[in-house]
Design a protein around this motif. Structure first.
Motif, PDB file in Angstrom:
ATOM      1  N   ARG A  50       0.817  -1.215   0.000  1.00 17.91           N
ATOM      2  CA  ARG A  50       0.000   0.000   0.000  1.00 17.91           C
ATOM      3  C   ARG A  50       0.855   1.271   0.000  1.00 17.91           C
ATOM      4  NH1 ARG A  50      -2.152  -3.314   3.970  1.00 17.91           N
ATOM      5  NH2 ARG A  50      -4.078  -4.403   3.357  1.00 17.91           N
ATOM      6  N   GLY A  51       1.891   1.273  -0.796  1.00 15.05           N
ATOM      7  CA  GLY A  51       2.746   2.446  -0.911  1.00 15.05           C
ATOM      8  C   GLY A  51       3.871   2.517   0.092  1.00 15.05           C
ATOM      9  N   ALA A  52       3.782   1.743   1.184  1.00 12.69           N
ATOM     10  CA  ALA A  52       4.843   1.731   2.192  1.00 12.69           C
ATOM     11  C   ALA A  52       5.766   0.542   1.943  1.00 12.69           C
ATOM     12  CB  ALA A  52       4.244   1.655   3.588  1.00 12.69           C
ATOM     13  N   VAL A  53       6.982   0.616   2.456  1.00 14.02           N
ATOM     14  CA  VAL A  53       7.945  -0.473   2.355  1.00 14.02           C
ATOM     15  C   VAL A  53       8.311  -0.922   3.755  1.00 14.02           C
ATOM     16  CG1 VAL A  53      10.259  -1.138   1.616  1.00 14.02           C
ATOM     17  CG2 VAL A  53       8.853   0.300   0.134  1.00 14.02           C
ATOM     18  N   LEU A  54       8.232  -2.234   3.991  1.00 10.79           N
ATOM     19  CA  LEU A  54       8.493  -2.796   5.312  1.00 10.79           C
ATOM     20  C   LEU A  54       9.569  -3.865   5.232  1.00 10.79           C
ATOM     21  CD1 LEU A  54       4.756  -3.293   6.371  1.00 10.79           C
ATOM     22  CD2 LEU A  54       6.259  -1.377   7.004  1.00 10.79           C
ATOM     23  N   PRO A  55      10.434  -3.966   6.245  1.00 11.83           N
ATOM     24  CA  PRO A  55      11.474  -5.009   6.235  1.00 11.83           C
ATOM     25  C   PRO A  55      10.880  -6.383   6.514  1.00 11.83           C
ATOM     26  CG  PRO A  55      11.562  -3.758   8.285  1.00 11.83           C
ATOM     27  CD  PRO A  55      10.540  -3.070   7.423  1.00 11.83           C
ATOM     28  N   VAL A  56      11.421  -7.399   5.819  1.00 13.90           N
ATOM     29  CA  VAL A  56      10.996  -8.784   6.014  1.00 13.90           C
ATOM     30  C   VAL A  56      12.101  -9.599   6.688  1.00 13.90           C
ATOM     31  CG1 VAL A  56      10.299 -10.915   4.837  1.00 13.90           C
ATOM     32  CG2 VAL A  56       9.446  -8.712   4.031  1.00 13.90           C
ATOM     33  N   ALA A  57      13.311  -9.490   6.162  1.00 12.35           N
ATOM     34  CA  ALA A  57      14.467 -10.205   6.722  1.00 12.35           C
ATOM     35  C   ALA A  57      15.712  -9.405   6.381  1.00 12.35           C
ATOM     36  CB  ALA A  57      14.559 -11.613   6.144  1.00 12.35           C
ATOM     37  N   ASP A  69      23.224  -4.298  10.553  1.00 14.56           N
ATOM     38  CA  ASP A  69      22.687  -3.414  11.588  1.00 14.56           C
ATOM     39  C   ASP A  69      21.180  -3.227  11.396  1.00 14.56           C
ATOM     40  OD1 ASP A  69      22.092  -1.475  13.423  1.00 14.56           O
ATOM     41  OD2 ASP A  69      23.809  -0.207  12.937  1.00 14.56           O
ATOM     42  N   ALA A  70      20.396  -3.690  12.384  1.00 18.69           N
ATOM     43  CA  ALA A  70      18.937  -3.593  12.295  1.00 18.69           C
ATOM     44  C   ALA A  70      18.456  -2.153  12.301  1.00 18.69           C
ATOM     45  CB  ALA A  70      18.293  -4.369  13.441  1.00 18.69           C
ATOM     46  N   SER A  71      19.242  -1.235  12.870  1.00 16.03           N
ATOM     47  CA  SER A  71      18.810   0.160  12.957  1.00 16.03           C
ATOM     48  C   SER A  71      18.746   0.840  11.596  1.00 16.03           C
ATOM     49  CB  SER A  71      19.758   0.942  13.880  1.00 16.03           C
ATOM     50  OG  SER A  71      21.060   1.019  13.312  1.00 16.03           O
ATOM     51  N   MET A  72      19.347   0.219  10.582  1.00 12.02           N
ATOM     52  CA  MET A  72      19.342   0.814   9.242  1.00 12.02           C
ATOM     53  C   MET A  72      18.059   0.530   8.473  1.00 12.02           C
ATOM     54  SD  MET A  72      23.241  -0.094   8.057  1.00 12.02           S
ATOM     55  CE  MET A  72      24.665   0.466   9.000  1.00 12.02           C
ATOM     56  N   THR A  73      17.273  -0.438   8.938  1.00  5.37           N
ATOM     57  CA  THR A  73      16.104  -0.861   8.158  1.00  5.37           C
ATOM     58  C   THR A  73      15.108   0.272   7.956  1.00  5.37           C
ATOM     59  OG1 THR A  73      15.044  -1.686  10.173  1.00  5.37           O
ATOM     60  CG2 THR A  73      16.311  -3.268   8.863  1.00  5.37           C
ATOM     61  N   GLY A  74      14.927   1.125   8.966  1.00  8.47           N
ATOM     62  CA  GLY A  74      13.941   2.200   8.867  1.00  8.47           C
ATOM     63  C   GLY A  74      14.262   3.178   7.755  1.00  8.47           C
ATOM     64  N   ARG A  75      15.515   3.645   7.698  1.00  7.06           N
ATOM     65  CA  ARG A  75      15.889   4.625   6.678  1.00  7.06           C
ATOM     66  C   ARG A  75      15.916   4.002   5.285  1.00  7.06           C
ATOM     67  NH1 ARG A  75      21.116   7.976   8.394  1.00  7.06           N
ATOM     68  NH2 ARG A  75      21.601   6.169   9.673  1.00  7.06           N
ATOM     69  N   ILE A  76      16.339   2.733   5.203  1.00 13.40           N
ATOM     70  CA  ILE A  76      16.341   2.061   3.897  1.00 13.40           C
ATOM     71  C   ILE A  76      14.908   1.885   3.400  1.00 13.40           C
ATOM     72  CG2 ILE A  76      16.825  -0.133   2.735  1.00 13.40           C
ATOM     73  CD1 ILE A  76      19.342  -0.352   4.460  1.00 13.40           C
ATOM     74  N   ALA A  77      14.009   1.474   4.301  1.00 12.62           N
ATOM     75  CA  ALA A  77      12.601   1.303   3.917  1.00 12.62           C
ATOM     76  C   ALA A  77      11.994   2.622   3.461  1.00 12.62           C
ATOM     77  CB  ALA A  77      11.815   0.725   5.087  1.00 12.62           C
ATOM     78  N   ALA A  78      12.314   3.713   4.178  1.00 11.54           N
ATOM     79  CA  ALA A  78      11.779   5.024   3.804  1.00 11.54           C
ATOM     80  C   ALA A  78      12.294   5.462   2.434  1.00 11.54           C
ATOM     81  CB  ALA A  78      12.150   6.055   4.867  1.00 11.54           C
ATOM     82  N   ALA A  79      13.578   5.197   2.169  1.00  9.48           N
ATOM     83  CA  ALA A  79      14.152   5.570   0.870  1.00  9.48           C
ATOM     84  C   ALA A  79      13.530   4.756  -0.256  1.00  9.48           C
ATOM     85  CB  ALA A  79      15.667   5.373   0.895  1.00  9.48           C
ATOM     86  N   LEU A  80      13.288   3.467  -0.009  1.00 12.65           N
ATOM     87  CA  LEU A  80      12.712   2.608  -1.040  1.00 12.65           C
ATOM     88  C   LEU A  80      11.249   2.949  -1.321  1.00 12.65           C
ATOM     89  CD1 LEU A  80      14.156  -0.886  -0.016  1.00 12.65           C
ATOM     90  CD2 LEU A  80      14.890   0.567  -1.920  1.00 12.65           C
ATOM     91  N   SER A  81      10.563   3.505  -0.332  1.00  3.80           N
ATOM     92  CA  SER A  81       9.133   3.775  -0.496  1.00  3.80           C
ATOM     93  C   SER A  81       8.858   4.839  -1.552  1.00  3.80           C
ATOM     94  CB  SER A  81       8.525   4.206   0.841  1.00  3.80           C
ATOM     95  OG  SER A  81       9.054   5.455   1.259  1.00  3.80           O
ATOM     96  N   VAL A  82       9.857   5.687  -1.866  1.00  4.43           N
ATOM     97  CA  VAL A  82       9.646   6.736  -2.870  1.00  4.43           C
ATOM     98  C   VAL A  82      10.296   6.387  -4.198  1.00  4.43           C
ATOM     99  CG1 VAL A  82       9.428   8.543  -1.143  1.00  4.43           C
ATOM    100  CG2 VAL A  82      11.691   8.005  -2.073  1.00  4.43           C
TER     101      VAL A  82
END
Length: 320
Positions: A79-86, A90-103
């Motif tokens: 639905r337009g958002a990107v979420l980490p699966v696996a 560093d787990a702390s990077m998933t948020g910024r990577i997901a945000a960058a991929l969402s656009v």
């Protein structure tokens, strides 16, 4: 474990600086290199046992190690958002990577997305990403690296392997048999090419020690070797032949021809090499005509493989 890694990295850096400044002689630097390499390999083995117990996490982990990445992960677009699966790293990077991929939107599976640090807040790091499934909620493979040693070739190879795994999971495992699919394709090929005027020659090639020779070089190398073998077979036999490989060590060529040409097919000689290294193999030729039993064919194929693997092998390249 983090303390051990930090200490090892510090020691490697100091050794490099001492050698560059002339404080460390060449023989001493060679000894230090061998010692530090041994410690790195031992550490990698320990981390592998801990972090790569599941196939997807194992692939992501090895991609980090061998392609100089801080993070490798699988993400899903919903639905337009990107979420980490696996992920591995560093787990702390998933948020910024997901945000960058969402656009970012790569419509084709072959599209490689590159997102520079100025758009992600990762300084000089670059996000590499590509679609690995084509569903309505596609999966993305993404990696974060700032290294000059990062290669898009390795990234694409890892992505292709993940794509096969996730696409294969689209159907229940109990409903899918790799061998049954191979047998169905072979039977269809035989049905299309076999009649009273034509026969088919099956050439079976078994590479007994292929895993033993190349396993220490990693899964990617084994895939490359397998690809080289199939390419060699395709170049050696007529273009209307059909090649399948039930395993990394066994390859089957089915060659259609007019009746009575078995000797011509048997005389086609093939040699296999990978990066200059000769690959030893054993070969068996089996004729298939209208009277041949399919059950007997597959029995003979796997009996030959078993005969080779259990140690009763013929000399390299010899026919039976």
């Amino acid at each position: 474990m983090n303390d051990v890694i930090s200490k090892l990295v510090t020691e490697i850096g100091k050794t490099m600086k001492d050698f560059a400044s002339g404080k460390l002689s060449l023989p001493a630097a060679g000894e230090a290199y061998e010692r530090l390499l041994g410690e790195c390999e031992q550490l990698e083995e320990e981390l592998t046992r801990k972090d790569a117990t599941e196939i997807v996490h194992g692939i992501l982990y090895y991609h980090n190690v061998h392609n100089c990445c801080l993070h490798s992960g699988v993400y899903v677009r919903k639905r337009g958002a990107v979420l980490p699966v696996a992920w591995a790293g560093d787990a702390s990077m998933t948020g910024r990577i997901a945000a960058a991929l969402s656009v970012e939107h790569g419509d084709a599976a072959s599209d490689l997305i590159r997102i520079g640090g100025e758009r992600t807040g990762f300084s000089s790091h670059v996000i590499y990403a590509k679609k690995i499934t084509g569903s309505t909620e596609p999966l993305l493979f993404a990696a974060l690296s700032s290294s000059n040693h990062f290669t898009e070739e390795l990234f694409n190879k890892a992505g292709n392997i993940l794509s096969i795994i996730f696409q294969g999971n689209a159907c229940p495992v109990q409903q899918y048999s790799y061998f049954n699919e191979i047998r169905k394709n072979v039977d269809d090929f035989i049905d299309r090419h076999l009649d009273k005027n034509h026969e088919i020659h099956a050439a079976i090639f078994v590479f007994r020690n292929i895993e033993k020779i190349f396993s220490h070089m990693g899964f990617h190398t084994l895939l490359d070797v397998s690809k080289q073998i199939t390419n060699t077979l395709a170049g050696a036999f007529p273009s209307d032949s059909f090649c399948v490989n039930p395993s990394l060590r066994m390859y089957l060529m089915f060659i259609p021809s007019l009746r009575g040409r078995e000797d011509e097919i048997k005389k086609i000689k093939v040699e296999f090499y990978y990066e200059g290294l000769s690959l030893p193999f054993q070969r068996l030729n089996l004729p298939i005509d209208m009277k041949s039993s399919r059950e007997r064919l597959w029995y003979d194929i796997f009996q030959f493989e078993n005969y080779i693997i259990t140690g009763d092998a013929l000399s390299c390249g010899e026919d039976r």
